[in-house]
Structure formats: structure tokens, C-alpha cells
Design an enzyme around this catalytic site. Structure first.
Site, PDB file in Angstrom:
ATOM      1  N   GLU A  33       8.887  11.206   3.563  1.00 22.69           N
ATOM      2  CA  GLU A  33       8.286  10.491   2.725  1.00 22.69           C
ATOM      3  C   GLU A  33       9.270   9.487   1.732  1.00 22.69           C
ATOM      4  OE1 GLU A  33       5.067   9.800   2.416  1.00 22.69           O
ATOM      5  OE2 GLU A  33       4.701  12.250   2.558  1.00 22.69           O
ATOM      6  N   HIS A  34       8.817   8.399   1.483  1.00 23.12           N
ATOM      7  CA  HIS A  34       9.698   7.337   0.863  1.00 23.12           C
ATOM      8  C   HIS A  34      10.978   6.950   1.583  1.00 23.12           C
ATOM      9  CE1 HIS A  34       7.370   7.227  -3.018  1.00 23.12           C
ATOM     10  NE2 HIS A  34       7.264   8.257  -2.723  1.00 23.12           N
ATOM     11  N   GLY A 119      -7.087   6.253  -3.609  1.00 19.26           N
ATOM     12  CA  GLY A 119      -6.051   6.743  -4.528  1.00 19.26           C
ATOM     13  C   GLY A 119      -5.716   8.032  -4.402  1.00 19.26           C
ATOM     14  N   ALA A 120      -5.816   8.675  -3.281  1.00 15.87           N
ATOM     15  CA  ALA A 120      -5.538  10.233  -3.010  1.00 15.87           C
ATOM     16  C   ALA A 120      -4.384  10.149  -2.216  1.00 15.87           C
ATOM     17  CB  ALA A 120      -6.541  10.984  -2.273  1.00 15.87           C
ATOM     18  N   GLY A 121      -3.677   8.978  -1.589  1.00 13.24           N
ATOM     19  CA  GLY A 121      -2.576   9.071  -0.757  1.00 13.24           C
ATOM     20  C   GLY A 121      -2.970   9.234   0.423  1.00 13.24           C
ATOM     21  N   SER A 123      -4.073   6.563   2.400  1.00 12.51           N
ATOM     22  CA  SER A 123      -4.287   5.101   2.823  1.00 12.51           C
ATOM     23  C   SER A 123      -5.474   4.684   3.112  1.00 12.51           C
ATOM     24  CB  SER A 123      -3.390   5.102   4.021  1.00 12.51           C
ATOM     25  OG  SER A 123      -1.829   5.385   3.897  1.00 12.51           O
ATOM     26  N   ASP A 169       1.805   3.206   6.513  1.00  9.11           N
ATOM     27  CA  ASP A 169       0.391   3.409   6.351  1.00  9.11           C
ATOM     28  C   ASP A 169      -0.420   2.583   7.312  1.00  9.11           C
ATOM     29  OD1 ASP A 169       1.295   4.952   4.417  1.00  9.11           O
ATOM     30  OD2 ASP A 169       0.468   3.741   2.694  1.00  9.11           O
ATOM     31  N   TYR A 218       6.586   3.674  -8.001  1.00 13.45           N
ATOM     32  CA  TYR A 218       6.793   3.357  -6.589  1.00 13.45           C
ATOM     33  C   TYR A 218       7.867   2.255  -6.476  1.00 13.45           C
ATOM     34  CZ  TYR A 218       6.040   2.392  -1.762  1.00 13.45           C
ATOM     35  OH  TYR A 218       6.377   2.314  -0.371  1.00 13.45           O
TER      36      TYR A 218
HETATM   37  C1  GLA Z   1       2.871   4.864  -0.062  1.00 19.20           C
HETATM   38  C2  GLA Z   1       3.438   3.678   0.964  1.00 19.20           C
HETATM   39  C3  GLA Z   1       4.319   3.930   2.185  1.00 19.20           C
HETATM   40  C4  GLA Z   1       5.244   4.876   1.953  1.00 19.20           C
HETATM   41  C5  GLA Z   1       4.694   5.984   1.421  1.00 19.20           C
HETATM   42  C6  GLA Z   1       5.657   7.235   0.592  1.00 19.20           C
HETATM   43  O1  GLA Z   1       2.127   5.573   1.005  1.00 19.20           O
HETATM   44  O2  GLA Z   1       2.338   2.598   1.173  1.00 19.20           O
HETATM   45  O3  GLA Z   1       4.713   2.635   2.820  1.00 19.20           O
HETATM   46  O4  GLA Z   1       6.236   4.228   1.134  1.00 19.20           O
HETATM   47  O5  GLA Z   1       3.950   5.739   0.009  1.00 19.20           O
HETATM   48  O6  GLA Z   1       6.320   7.786   1.894  1.00 19.20           O
END
Ligand code: GLA
Length: 381
Positions: A33-34, A119-121, A123, A169, A218
Site C-alpha cells: 500500500e502506497h 469511495g470505499a477504496g 477502485s 488500480d 493522499y
Molecule cells: C489509491 C491509488 C493507488 C494507490 C493506493 C494506495 O488507490 O489510486 O494508486 O496509491 O491508493 O496504495
């Protein structure tokens, strides 16, 4: 998705028959992540929740889209794109980047529907982007190249939508294979498909809290990482090993404590992804779960992108029998966690987590047991 219903809705709205249906999935990231915008490693799967578009090519350069979920329609002309606001900017941004890259586009009419929570992560925006790209490939007759399309979609986010996201994503939505996780090197974009062990279920745990100020936070994390890379004298934090980090940060000052913590997360997270791939190959679920737990702790304490709901959700998951490990997933600041759970325990797990989460925060969890699904494509009927 009920494809026939989608086609009937197309017919009712446009007074004609749709010809093709395309689909692009959301994703859940297992670990890494990140790390993507630091040229590092990620390990997402495409989930069995997606965006579908039923389409009919047009002879002119108009794109008319109706979103069944938002109950709104919108249209644009390919050769005179104007930036406005709202969901249509994603398809528009993709059209813009495709044309800039030299793809000759045709217009189409489309009805769009999906079941990726927004918006839930998970994608949902990458799914909209890749579904749009797939639609353009189908109506304009150019060859589908998953990697190129992911890059186009990422550019659309950067240039048109204004979010400096990484490539994870879009690559997950474009290039994943059913039954496999995608081990991606975000520098070379070299991808390997790693089989998901059959003994385990991937469970998405939606905290029902949403990102809020996520976009600003972010971009801030991203610039802290860039600053840290500069201090280490490398292009991206991907180039810093755990040993290098320890050595330089012991001897020298000059980078503020916060940026140092952010960098430590990225450096250790990249190492965790490599270990996780090995664990997955060896079907060592205990080890894989432990790495997920360590990832969350690092995102909570060093990268600081969790919120209370994510931390509580992860605790609720880890308490249950059969849970190998759990962590937040995606950008953070709200949204979803992901847990790896022994398959035969998954029903009990679901109920117990729901109960525990409600009793601790008074919030309803959304729980999805995911299948690793196929990346963007034309739906075969
Ligand atoms: C979001 C971004 C991705 C990635 C994640 C964190 O989903 O779109 O590119 O950076 O956060 O891992």
C-alpha cells in the site's frame, strides 16, 4: 449483473438494441500500500464486483452515457471536449488521453451500471475508466492492450481529474486473471500472476466510513515520499533497502521525522510484498497473514493513513478464529479493510465481525467475500 436487464434498459432508453457489453472490475489490494507511486511492488486481485456498459456504436463523434446507479445521463463530443464536473469526467478523461495517444475513436451510446461501492477504496473510478477504454476499443476497432490502457486511464486521472494516483488500480482492473493475484512491479510494469490458494477466502470489510479529506492527504503523502527519496539520493523510495535506510538515518539528520516515518513504511512494505509473494507460492497462510498484519500496523503508525473505524475493523477481524490476518486496503482514511480467512470458517467470521464491529462503534459493516476475477473485457453471451 443481470446483463439481459441492462440490455433491456438500453433499449428502453435509446430506443435501439445494444450490440456489445463490456465489463471492468474493481480491485482489492492484498498487500503493497502506497508503494505504487514510489515505483514499488503491489499485490492486488480484481474482485467480482465491476462496472458494465451496454453499448451501441454511433456513426458520429458523440458519446452519450446513462448511469443507472446515479440515474443521470450525460453526453460529450469527442472533438470538442470541455472539462466540467461529476462522474462523466472519468469517461471524458479517458477519451481525451486515448485521442492524445493517437487512437482514432468512434462515438457510442451506452448504459452503465455497477456494484463496486463508491469511495470505499475498491477502485470504482478505475473500473469506470477501464470499462470506458474497453468500450472505445470495441466500437473503434483497436486492439486491446491491458498495460497501455491502464497507463492511459492513469493519465486521465492525473491530467483530467487531478488525482496523482499510482498505476495499481488501473493495472488491476485491466490485467488481472481469474483465480490469481497480480504481482506487479510498478517501475517496469512487469506482472506475474500468482495463484490464490484455494484454502483461503479474501474478505472485504467495509467500515462504511468514507475518505473525506483523502485527496489532499493522499497528495501530501506522495510529496513527502518524493522529498524522502531526494534525501536518500535516489529516484524513488523503491531504490532504498531496509539496510540503506537504517544506515543513513542513523548517521545523518536533515529529513524531518514525519517524512522519515513515511519512507520507513514504504521501504518495509516493499519488502513485505516480496515475502508475501513467496508465502503465497508456498501456500503458507500463517506467514501471509502475519505480513498483512504488519502492513496495517505500519500504515497505522508510520504512514498514518488509517482512521479509527479501520483500526477497529482490523481488530475485530483478527480476533476471529480462522482469520490469518487483516489490514486496511486502498488509499485509507476510511473505506475498506481486507482479511484472509480459512475458507470453512468464513460464514462464522462474517457474522462475528459484523456483531463485534457494531457493538464497538455502532456502525454497520459491509462484508463481501470476494472471488479473484478477470480484468476488463467484452462480456461473452
Ligand atoms: C489509491 C491509488 C493507488 C494507490 C493506493 C494506495 O488507490 O489510486 O494508486 O496509491 O491508493 O496504495
Amino acid at each position: 449483473m443481470d446483463i439481459e436487464k441492462l440490455e433491456r434498459q438500453f433499449a428502453a432508453y435509446f430506443n435501439a438494441k445494444s450490440e456489445i457489453v463490456v465489463r471492468a472490475p474493481g480491485r482489492v489490494n492484498l498487500i503493497g500500500e502506497h508503494t505504487d507511486y514510489n515505483d514499488g511492488f503491489v499485490l492486488p486481485i480484481a474482485i467480482d464486483r465491476a462496472i458494465w456498459i451496454a453499448i451501441r456504436p454511433r456513426a458520429d463523434d458523440q458519446v452519450r452515457l446513462f448511469s443507472l446507479d446515479l440515474k443521470t445521463g450525460s453526453a460529450f463530443q469527442l472533438h470538442s471536449l470541455v472539462r466540467e464536473s461529476g462522474w462523466i469526467e472519468y469517461p471524458k478523461g479517458v477519451a481525451n488521453e486515448l485521442m492524445k495517444a493517437g487512437y482514432p475513436l468512434r462515438g457510442f451510446d451506452g448504459i452503465m451500471a455497477g456494484d463496486v461501492p463508491r469511495g470505499a477504496g475498491l477502485s470504482s473510478s478505475a473500473a469506470v475508466e477501464l470499462a470506458t477504454a474497453r468500450a472505445f476499443a470495441a466500437v473503434s476497432g483497436f486492439e486491446w492492450d491491458a498495460r497501455k490502457m491502464a497507463e492511459i486511464a492513469q493519465k486521465a486521472e492525473h491530467e483530467w481529474v487531478g488525482v496523482r494516483c499510482g498505476i495499481m488500480d488501473q493495472m488491476a482492473s485491466a490485467a488481472c486473471k481469474e483465480g490469481y493475484a497480480l504481482f506487479l512491479d510498478c517501475r517496469s510494469l512487469e506482472a506475474q500472476h500468482i495463484p490464490l490458494p484455494g484454502s483461503v477466502s479474501v474478505v472485504v470489510l467495509d467500515t462504511s466510513t468514507r475518505r473525506g479529506l483523502g485527496k489532499t492527504a493522499y497528495n501530501l503523502r506522495r510529496s513527502q515520499c518524493e522529498k524522502a527519496a531526494q534525501w536518500f539520493g535516489v529516484k524513488k523510495l523503491r531504490d532504498v533497502s531496509v539496510e540503506m535506510f537504517e544506515e543513513k538515518s542513523r548517521k545523518e539528520r536533515g529529513l524531518n521525522k514525519e517524512a522519515l516515518k513515511r519512507a520507513w513504511h514504504v521501504v518495509t512494505e516493499n519488502a513485505r510484498v516480496l515475502e508475501a509473494v513467496e508465502a503465497m507460492r508456498n501456500e503458507d497462510m500463517e506467514q501471509l497473514g502475519g505480513l498483512l498484519n504488519a502492513s496495517h500496523n505500519s500504515l497505522q503508525n508510520d504512514f498514518e493513513v488509517t482512521n479509527e473505524a479501520l483500526d477497529v475493523m482490523v481488530e475485530c477481524a483478527r480476533e476471529q478464529e480462522g482469520c490469518y490476518g487483516a489490514r486496511m486496503t486502498g488509499a485509507g482514511f476510511g473505506g475498506c479493510a481486507v482479511a484472509l480467512v480459512r475458507r470453512e470458517k468464513v460464514q462464522e467470521f462474517e457474522k462475528a465481525v459484523e456483531r463485534a464491529y457494531r457493538s464497538r462503534l455502532g456502525l454497520e459493516a459491509g462484508i463481501y467475500i470476494c472471488k479473484a476475477s478477470e480484468g476488463a473485457g467484452v462480456v461473452q453471451k
